[in-house]
Design an enzyme around this catalytic site. Sequence first.
Site, mmCIF file in Angstrom:
data_model
loop_
_atom_site.group_PDB
_atom_site.id
_atom_site.type_symbol
_atom_site.label_atom_id
_atom_site.label_comp_id
_atom_site.label_asym_id
_atom_site.label_seq_id
_atom_site.Cartn_x
_atom_site.Cartn_y
_atom_site.Cartn_z
ATOM 1 N N GLU A 138 -1.119 -8.897 3.750
ATOM 2 C CA GLU A 138 -0.882 -9.343 5.132
ATOM 3 C C GLU A 138 -2.181 -9.729 5.835
ATOM 4 O O GLU A 138 -2.188 -10.581 6.743
ATOM 5 C CB GLU A 138 -0.146 -8.255 5.934
ATOM 6 C CG GLU A 138 -0.986 -7.104 6.441
ATOM 7 C CD GLU A 138 -1.354 -6.060 5.400
ATOM 8 O OE1 GLU A 138 -2.019 -5.077 5.742
ATOM 9 O OE2 GLU A 138 -0.959 -6.244 4.229
ATOM 10 N N CYS B 295 0.836 -1.207 0.000
ATOM 11 C CA CYS B 295 0.000 0.000 0.000
ATOM 12 C C CYS B 295 0.872 1.258 0.000
ATOM 13 O O CYS B 295 1.449 1.604 -1.021
ATOM 14 C CB CYS B 295 -0.976 -0.036 1.184
ATOM 15 S SG CYS B 295 -2.386 1.092 0.968
ATOM 16 N N HIS C 1 -3.551 -5.266 0.436
ATOM 17 C CA HIS C 1 -3.039 -5.667 1.748
ATOM 18 C C HIS C 1 -2.966 -7.190 1.864
ATOM 19 O O HIS C 1 -3.854 -7.817 2.447
ATOM 20 C CB HIS C 1 -3.917 -5.078 2.854
ATOM 21 C CG HIS C 1 -3.683 -3.624 3.069
ATOM 22 N ND1 HIS C 1 -2.736 -3.144 3.945
ATOM 23 C CD2 HIS C 1 -4.247 -2.536 2.481
ATOM 24 C CE1 HIS C 1 -2.735 -1.822 3.910
ATOM 25 N NE2 HIS C 1 -3.643 -1.427 3.032
#
Length: 237
Positions: free
Chosen positions: A211, A110, A209
Amino acid sequence: MRPIIGMTSYVLPADWGVWRDLPTALVPHDYTEAVRLAGGRAVILPPDDHDADVLDRLDGLVLTGGPDLQPSLYGQNLGPHTVVHAERDIAELLLLRAALDRDLPILGVCRGMQLLTIAAGGTLHQHLPDVLGHEKHRPGPGVYGSQQAVLEPGSRIAALMGDDLTINCFHHQGVADPGSLTVTGRAADGLPEVVEDPDRRFVLGVQWHPEVSRDRRLFGALVAAASKELTKACADR
């Protein structure tokens, strides 16, 4: 030995126990857990603009998400929707440029993708709704926009993602000009969602994202590249 993956951090007021509003260096646990599950050892790096010597101890680097970058870094004035944390920008650009000089494996997430873009001489859109006419990339506070990425055949990201092209975005800024980087993935509206540097061992930026889903495809690729860095460092010793 697990490769050591440094990750840049937020500095924000935080509460725990009896403590309130303490300035705290932190990252969401999703980042550290994604690195751990991929086989790496995560180390949190608070902003530090003194030097980049910590890279001597790292095998890879994650540029995490966070606030907007200073528009002055890419030749623009501060827009009405842009919120910056200047101390992160200065420290992380120092770290990133030194990591690039060392050809250290880097994953930008990001804001991290946007930081890679700035370091490569590119520019950003400061507020996507003004450019695209919609808010699908950040539907609401704490709500990820789910989209399907369109990836360049033969690119690193296409090889990593396989058939599952679902991405979860939360950003109101985006890449306008990638500079010397190559755009290898876009959203359906044409906005760049992936940048790569094919001339380096592993430099990958994604606007979404990974993660949050503990995506082992991307973090696994970073850890694999960092493992090679670790093996080389051990051999040099």
